[in-house]
Design an enzyme around this catalytic site. Structure first.
Site, PDB file in Angstrom:
ATOM      1  N   SER A 277      35.723  18.977  21.584  1.00 36.50           N
ATOM      2  CA  SER A 277      37.133  19.395  22.000  1.00 36.50           C
ATOM      3  C   SER A 277      38.468  18.384  21.168  1.00 36.50           C
ATOM      4  O   SER A 277      39.792  19.030  21.484  1.00 36.50           O
ATOM      5  CB  SER A 277      37.088  17.441  23.273  1.00 36.50           C
ATOM      6  OG  SER A 277      36.215  18.563  24.148  1.00 36.50           O
TER       7      SER A 277
ATOM      8  N   LYS B 142      41.293   4.186  24.181  1.00 33.45           N
ATOM      9  CA  LYS B 142      41.669   5.962  23.910  1.00 33.45           C
ATOM     10  C   LYS B 142      43.477   5.993  23.746  1.00 33.45           C
ATOM     11  O   LYS B 142      43.767   5.834  24.794  1.00 33.45           O
ATOM     12  CB  LYS B 142      40.955   6.824  24.004  1.00 33.45           C
ATOM     13  CG  LYS B 142      39.148   6.952  22.435  1.00 33.45           C
ATOM     14  CD  LYS B 142      38.726   7.814  22.963  1.00 33.45           C
ATOM     15  CE  LYS B 142      37.522   7.925  21.282  1.00 33.45           C
ATOM     16  NZ  LYS B 142      36.691   9.781  21.909  1.00 33.45           N
TER      17      LYS B 142
ATOM     18  N   ARG C 152      24.634  19.451  19.346  1.00 34.41           N
ATOM     19  CA  ARG C 152      25.286  21.804  18.755  1.00 34.41           C
ATOM     20  C   ARG C 152      24.694  21.904  17.055  1.00 34.41           C
ATOM     21  O   ARG C 152      24.090  22.774  17.290  1.00 34.41           O
ATOM     22  CB  ARG C 152      27.040  21.429  18.454  1.00 34.41           C
ATOM     23  CG  ARG C 152      27.470  21.288  20.064  1.00 34.41           C
ATOM     24  CD  ARG C 152      29.251  21.285  19.178  1.00 34.41           C
ATOM     25  NE  ARG C 152      28.736  19.282  19.495  1.00 34.41           N
ATOM     26  CZ  ARG C 152      29.820  18.945  19.366  1.00 34.41           C
ATOM     27  NH1 ARG C 152      31.335  19.234  19.257  1.00 34.41           N
ATOM     28  NH2 ARG C 152      30.466  17.306  18.878  1.00 34.41           N
TER      29      ARG C 152
HETATM   30  O1  PNS Z   1      32.026  12.793  24.678  1.00 31.86           O
HETATM   31  P1  PNS Z   1      31.595  11.831  23.460  1.00 31.86           P
HETATM   32  O2  PNS Z   1      33.287  10.682  23.485  1.00 31.86           O
HETATM   33  O3  PNS Z   1      31.072  11.651  22.458  1.00 31.86           O
HETATM   34  O4  PNS Z   1      31.057  10.513  24.978  1.00 31.86           O
HETATM   35  C1  PNS Z   1      30.814   9.412  23.794  1.00 31.86           C
HETATM   36  C2  PNS Z   1      30.161   8.118  25.516  1.00 31.86           C
HETATM   37  C3  PNS Z   1      31.343   8.479  26.248  1.00 31.86           C
HETATM   38  C4  PNS Z   1      28.736   8.714  25.441  1.00 31.86           C
HETATM   39  C5  PNS Z   1      30.144   7.033  24.830  1.00 31.86           C
HETATM   40  O5  PNS Z   1      31.276   6.779  23.878  1.00 31.86           O
HETATM   41  C6  PNS Z   1      29.452   6.199  25.900  1.00 31.86           C
HETATM   42  O6  PNS Z   1      28.858   5.923  26.119  1.00 31.86           O
HETATM   43  N1  PNS Z   1      30.400   5.016  25.703  1.00 31.86           N
HETATM   44  C7  PNS Z   1      30.225   3.711  27.353  1.00 31.86           C
HETATM   45  C8  PNS Z   1      30.356   2.563  26.253  1.00 31.86           C
HETATM   46  C9  PNS Z   1      28.696   2.099  25.748  1.00 31.86           C
HETATM   47  O7  PNS Z   1      28.142   2.595  26.678  1.00 31.86           O
HETATM   48  N2  PNS Z   1      28.857   2.272  24.562  1.00 31.86           N
HETATM   49  C10 PNS Z   1      27.097   2.090  24.549  1.00 31.86           C
HETATM   50  C11 PNS Z   1      26.605   3.482  23.687  1.00 31.86           C
HETATM   51  S1  PNS Z   1      25.343   3.389  23.099  1.00 31.86           S
END
Ligand code: PNS
Length: 184
Positions: free
Chosen positions: A130, A43, A92
């Site tokens: 965000s 990202k 939410r």
């Molecule tokens: O604030 P966000 O972007 O909604 O958070 C998403 C997040 C960071 C919780 C999710 O993308 C994540 O856990 N990423 C780490 C990689 C991972 O574990 N992926 C499998 C998720 S099931």
């Protein structure tokens, strides 16, 4: 007695009043809460990870059982590594539910001992994300009630780097008028 440590993972780009509301709620039910910022090289975020970390640290400085960390890789692996037994996520609106359910079930598949706990932020924050905060700020809208003041300040600086200097350095005083000598 068993102490429950939880992680609250996310991107936090930027952290919002909704995030803070959830952190405050989480800090009341867990013994320890680690706000975990994902370091995602794919990202291109608005704020760097160190910036997001320092904003979250300032926002949570009054909460003794809350800390802020960063991680990469799988959330479940990070949770296990730091001894967390729960993942906190916010819901939410119903539109969040499908994605959150999918993620919670995948995390459970990967790590059955880890529980996901959903909490709802206050209704007044239910429309804040965000992504929308970034968009409103980028288009010059008012973000004052959406994010803590220190985040709003950082956003203003990001949108208009001159803002920082405008605040830091008051305009130079006008030179005093020099009286012209009366000719005798
Ligand atoms: O604030 P966000 O972007 O909604 O958070 C998403 C997040 C960071 C919780 C999710 O993308 C994540 O856990 N990423 C780490 C990689 C991972 O574990 N992926 C499998 C998720 S099931």
């Amino acid at each position: 007695m068993k102490r429950i440590k939880a992680i609250y993972p996310g991107s936090f780009d930027p952290p919002t009043n909704g995030h803070l509301d959830l952190i405050e709620r989480g800090s009341k039910i867990f013994d320890e809460l680690v706000v975990a910022i994902l370091r995602n090289p794919e990202k291109s975020p608005l704020f760097s990870v160190p910036d997001r970390r320092s904003m979250l640290e300032a926002m949570t400085s009054g909460l003794d059982n809350v800390s802020v960390e960063t991680f990469d890789g799988l959330t479940v692996e990070y949770a296990v590594k730091i001894g967390a037994s729960a993942v906190l996520r916010g819901i939410r609106a119903i539109s969040d539910y499908e994605y959150e359910l999918q993620m919670a079930l995948m995390n459970r598949k990967l790590q059955p001992t880890l529980e996901t706990v959903f909490m709802m932020p206050a209704e007044k924050y239910s429309y804040i994300s965000s992504r929308l905060v970034r968009e409103v700020a980028q288009l010059g809208g008012n973000i004052d009630c959406l994010v803590p003041e220190l985040v709003a300040q950082k956003l203003r600086e990001k949108m208009d780097p001159a803002f920082k200097f405008a605040k830091a350095e008051p305009a130079a005083p006008k030179p005093a008028k020099t009286r012209s000598r009366k000719k005798r």
